[in-house]
Design a protein around this motif. Structure first.
Motif, PDB file in Angstrom:
ATOM      1  N   GLU A   1       3.108 -20.153 -11.564  1.00  0.00           N
ATOM      2  CA  GLU A   1       2.025 -19.883 -10.272  1.00  0.00           C
ATOM      3  C   GLU A   1       2.570 -20.021  -9.119  1.00  0.00           C
ATOM      4  OE1 GLU A   1      -1.106 -18.555  -9.122  1.00  0.00           O
ATOM      5  OE2 GLU A   1      -0.775 -18.420 -10.392  1.00  0.00           O
ATOM      6  N   ALA A   2       3.243 -20.449  -8.608  1.00  0.00           N
ATOM      7  CA  ALA A   2       4.016 -21.247  -7.220  1.00  0.00           C
ATOM      8  C   ALA A   2       5.100 -19.663  -7.266  1.00  0.00           C
ATOM      9  CB  ALA A   2       5.129 -22.285  -8.078  1.00  0.00           C
ATOM     10  N   ILE A   3       5.657 -19.273  -7.819  1.00  0.00           N
ATOM     11  CA  ILE A   3       6.056 -17.990  -7.940  1.00  0.00           C
ATOM     12  C   ILE A   3       5.900 -16.433  -7.855  1.00  0.00           C
ATOM     13  CG2 ILE A   3       8.623 -15.818  -8.714  1.00  0.00           C
ATOM     14  CD1 ILE A   3       9.119 -18.171 -10.309  1.00  0.00           C
ATOM     15  N   LYS A   4       4.168 -16.520  -8.298  1.00  0.00           N
ATOM     16  CA  LYS A   4       4.164 -15.133  -7.391  1.00  0.00           C
ATOM     17  C   LYS A   4       3.104 -15.738  -6.492  1.00  0.00           C
ATOM     18  CE  LYS A   4      -0.849 -13.259  -9.732  1.00  0.00           C
ATOM     19  NZ  LYS A   4      -0.894 -12.866  -8.034  1.00  0.00           N
ATOM     20  N   ARG A   5       2.847 -16.835  -6.087  1.00  0.00           N
ATOM     21  CA  ARG A   5       2.052 -16.948  -4.771  1.00  0.00           C
ATOM     22  C   ARG A   5       2.810 -16.878  -3.233  1.00  0.00           C
ATOM     23  NH1 ARG A   5      -1.260 -21.705  -3.143  1.00  0.00           N
ATOM     24  NH2 ARG A   5      -2.622 -21.827  -5.321  1.00  0.00           N
ATOM     25  N   VAL A   6       4.513 -17.376  -3.815  1.00  0.00           N
ATOM     26  CA  VAL A   6       5.430 -16.871  -2.630  1.00  0.00           C
ATOM     27  C   VAL A   6       6.182 -15.465  -2.738  1.00  0.00           C
ATOM     28  CG1 VAL A   6       7.935 -16.731  -2.559  1.00  0.00           C
ATOM     29  CG2 VAL A   6       6.435 -18.879  -3.225  1.00  0.00           C
ATOM     30  N   ASP A   7       5.524 -15.139  -3.628  1.00  0.00           N
ATOM     31  CA  ASP A   7       5.731 -13.027  -3.919  1.00  0.00           C
ATOM     32  C   ASP A   7       4.220 -12.295  -3.302  1.00  0.00           C
ATOM     33  OD1 ASP A   7       8.473 -13.606  -4.814  1.00  0.00           O
ATOM     34  OD2 ASP A   7       7.474 -12.908  -6.520  1.00  0.00           O
ATOM     35  N   ASP A   8       3.293 -13.032  -3.038  1.00  0.00           N
ATOM     36  CA  ASP A   8       2.072 -12.629  -2.725  1.00  0.00           C
ATOM     37  C   ASP A   8       2.366 -13.116  -1.242  1.00  0.00           C
ATOM     38  OD1 ASP A   8       1.186 -11.102  -5.291  1.00  0.00           O
ATOM     39  OD2 ASP A   8       0.509 -12.632  -5.602  1.00  0.00           O
ATOM     40  N   THR A   9       2.491 -13.888  -1.439  1.00  0.00           N
ATOM     41  CA  THR A   9       2.152 -14.409   0.847  1.00  0.00           C
ATOM     42  C   THR A   9       3.617 -13.021   1.583  1.00  0.00           C
ATOM     43  OG1 THR A   9       1.604 -16.499   0.077  1.00  0.00           O
ATOM     44  CG2 THR A   9       2.703 -15.894   2.002  1.00  0.00           C
ATOM     45  N   ASN A  10       4.682 -12.847   0.866  1.00  0.00           N
ATOM     46  CA  ASN A  10       5.612 -12.429   0.882  1.00  0.00           C
ATOM     47  C   ASN A  10       5.320 -10.456   1.604  1.00  0.00           C
ATOM     48  OD1 ASN A  10       7.449 -15.079   1.752  1.00  0.00           O
ATOM     49  ND2 ASN A  10       8.688 -14.449   0.447  1.00  0.00           N
ATOM     50  N   SER A  11       4.290 -10.778   0.252  1.00  0.00           N
ATOM     51  CA  SER A  11       4.643  -8.869   0.630  1.00  0.00           C
ATOM     52  C   SER A  11       2.978  -8.659   1.173  1.00  0.00           C
ATOM     53  CB  SER A  11       3.532  -8.605  -0.887  1.00  0.00           C
ATOM     54  OG  SER A  11       5.177  -8.824  -1.290  1.00  0.00           O
ATOM     55  N   GLU A  12       1.866  -9.764   1.468  1.00  0.00           N
ATOM     56  CA  GLU A  12       1.148  -9.982   2.401  1.00  0.00           C
ATOM     57  C   GLU A  12       1.275  -9.935   3.893  1.00  0.00           C
ATOM     58  OE1 GLU A  12      -2.262 -12.357   3.668  1.00  0.00           O
ATOM     59  OE2 GLU A  12      -1.988 -11.760   1.047  1.00  0.00           O
ATOM     60  N   GLU A  13       2.382 -11.111   3.937  1.00  0.00           N
ATOM     61  CA  GLU A  13       2.833 -11.065   5.335  1.00  0.00           C
ATOM     62  C   GLU A  13       3.524  -9.775   6.285  1.00  0.00           C
ATOM     63  OE1 GLU A  13       2.350 -13.506   7.147  1.00  0.00           O
ATOM     64  OE2 GLU A  13       1.141 -13.705   6.477  1.00  0.00           O
ATOM     65  N   MET A  14       4.704  -9.569   5.135  1.00  0.00           N
ATOM     66  CA  MET A  14       5.180  -8.011   5.267  1.00  0.00           C
ATOM     67  C   MET A  14       4.939  -7.015   5.689  1.00  0.00           C
ATOM     68  SD  MET A  14       8.731  -8.962   6.483  1.00  0.00           S
ATOM     69  CE  MET A  14       9.486 -10.414   5.852  1.00  0.00           C
ATOM     70  N   SER A  15       3.671  -6.820   5.164  1.00  0.00           N
ATOM     71  CA  SER A  15       2.404  -5.332   5.063  1.00  0.00           C
ATOM     72  C   SER A  15       1.913  -5.331   6.377  1.00  0.00           C
ATOM     73  CB  SER A  15       2.044  -5.664   4.061  1.00  0.00           C
ATOM     74  OG  SER A  15       1.013  -6.183   3.885  1.00  0.00           O
ATOM     75  N   LYS A  16       1.563  -7.050   7.482  1.00  0.00           N
ATOM     76  CA  LYS A  16       1.346  -7.090   8.321  1.00  0.00           C
ATOM     77  C   LYS A  16       2.722  -5.829   9.286  1.00  0.00           C
ATOM     78  CE  LYS A  16      -1.326 -10.240   7.716  1.00  0.00           C
ATOM     79  NZ  LYS A  16      -1.781 -12.487   7.528  1.00  0.00           N
ATOM     80  N   ILE A  17       3.790  -6.244   9.294  1.00  0.00           N
ATOM     81  CA  ILE A  17       4.570  -5.532  10.192  1.00  0.00           C
ATOM     82  C   ILE A  17       5.020  -4.010   9.426  1.00  0.00           C
ATOM     83  CG2 ILE A  17       6.701  -5.911  10.900  1.00  0.00           C
ATOM     84  CD1 ILE A  17       6.723  -8.898  10.719  1.00  0.00           C
ATOM     85  N   THR A  18       5.193  -4.443   9.037  1.00  0.00           N
ATOM     86  CA  THR A  18       5.789  -2.576   8.204  1.00  0.00           C
ATOM     87  C   THR A  18       4.575  -1.624   7.747  1.00  0.00           C
ATOM     88  OG1 THR A  18       5.549  -3.229   5.813  1.00  0.00           O
ATOM     89  CG2 THR A  18       7.625  -3.783   6.662  1.00  0.00           C
ATOM     90  N   GLY A  19       2.897  -1.806   7.316  1.00  0.00           N
ATOM     91  CA  GLY A  19       1.823  -1.154   7.419  1.00  0.00           C
ATOM     92  C   GLY A  19       2.175  -0.601   5.862  1.00  0.00           C
ATOM     93  N   SER A  20       1.777   0.658   6.260  1.00  0.00           N
ATOM     94  CA  SER A  20       2.704   1.950   4.907  1.00  0.00           C
ATOM     95  C   SER A  20       3.195   2.312   4.526  1.00  0.00           C
ATOM     96  CB  SER A  20       1.568   3.091   4.590  1.00  0.00           C
ATOM     97  OG  SER A  20       1.680   3.859   6.155  1.00  0.00           O
ATOM     98  N   MET A  21       4.559   2.186   5.589  1.00  0.00           N
ATOM     99  CA  MET A  21       6.016   2.222   6.038  1.00  0.00           C
ATOM    100  C   MET A  21       6.605   1.792   5.089  1.00  0.00           C
ATOM    101  SD  MET A  21       8.190   2.471   9.549  1.00  0.00           S
ATOM    102  CE  MET A  21       9.767   3.200   9.367  1.00  0.00           C
ATOM    103  N   GLY A  22       6.151  -0.011   4.050  1.00  0.00           N
ATOM    104  CA  GLY A  22       7.757   0.287   3.545  1.00  0.00           C
ATOM    105  C   GLY A  22       6.996   0.070   1.747  1.00  0.00           C
ATOM    106  N   MET A  23       6.033   0.872   1.723  1.00  0.00           N
ATOM    107  CA  MET A  23       5.446   1.251   0.296  1.00  0.00           C
ATOM    108  C   MET A  23       6.541   2.589   0.039  1.00  0.00           C
ATOM    109  SD  MET A  23       2.852  -0.541   0.324  1.00  0.00           S
ATOM    110  CE  MET A  23       2.730  -0.148  -1.464  1.00  0.00           C
ATOM    111  N   GLY A  24       7.039   2.367  -1.281  1.00  0.00           N
ATOM    112  CA  GLY A  24       7.292   3.645  -1.719  1.00  0.00           C
ATOM    113  C   GLY A  24       9.357   3.841  -1.570  1.00  0.00           C
ATOM    114  N   LEU A  25       9.887   2.457  -0.355  1.00  0.00           N
ATOM    115  CA  LEU A  25      10.657   2.042  -0.293  1.00  0.00           C
ATOM    116  C   LEU A  25      11.300   0.892  -0.177  1.00  0.00           C
ATOM    117  CD1 LEU A  25       9.986   3.963   3.936  1.00  0.00           C
ATOM    118  CD2 LEU A  25      11.104   5.014   2.032  1.00  0.00           C
ATOM    119  N   PRO A  26      12.181   0.761  -1.156  1.00  0.00           N
ATOM    120  CA  PRO A  26      11.732  -0.375  -1.533  1.00  0.00           C
ATOM    121  C   PRO A  26      13.537  -0.413  -1.534  1.00  0.00           C
ATOM    122  CG  PRO A  26      12.665   0.969  -4.103  1.00  0.00           C
ATOM    123  CD  PRO A  26      11.414   1.425  -2.569  1.00  0.00           C
ATOM    124  N   GLY A  27      13.607  -2.226  -0.884  1.00  0.00           N
ATOM    125  CA  GLY A  27      15.276  -1.809   0.282  1.00  0.00           C
ATOM    126  C   GLY A  27      15.256  -1.503   1.041  1.00  0.00           C
TER     127      GLY A  27
END
Length: 116
Positions: free
Chosen positions: A88-114
């Protein structure tokens, strides 16, 4: 031979603006990643009998186990609660990181891993 690019159809200025925007996004993402790595999360499991503190780099900082859950005849239950808390701790970090990064990248980061 020179290419005849109609005005408003690209050209050097638009490319430079796009490159500046991409560089700014990359800088913003690096700063945010540094902030996210420094965050700490407190997660509990088993009704609060096990607590896990983890940082944004997914490093376990501490594990707190309440004495009442420690039963030498039932180590399996304690083990299961620990696994649940760490997952659960690892999932929380992953979810928070994804949510925060998507605020910067918007949909641009989707489908472009790495990409970023």
């Amino acid at each position: 031979m020179r290419a005849n690019i109609p005005k408003g159809m690209g050209g050097g200025q638009n490319m430079q603006a796009m490159l500046r925007q991409a560089q700014k996004m990359q800088e913003d993402m690096a700063a945010l990643q540094e902030e996210l790595d420094a965050r700490e999360y407190d997660i509990s499991a088993g009704g609060g009998v096990v607590g896990v503190k983890i940082n944004g780099k997914k490093e376990i900082l501490s594990i707190d186990i309440k004495p009442e859950v420690v039963d030498p005849d039932d180590i399996e239950t304690l083990s299961d609660i620990l696994v649940a808390a760490v997952n659960e701790a690892i999932k929380r970090v992953d979810d928070t990181n994804s949510e925060e990064m998507s605020k910067i990248t918007g949909s641009m980061g989707m489908g472009l891993p790495g990409m970023f």
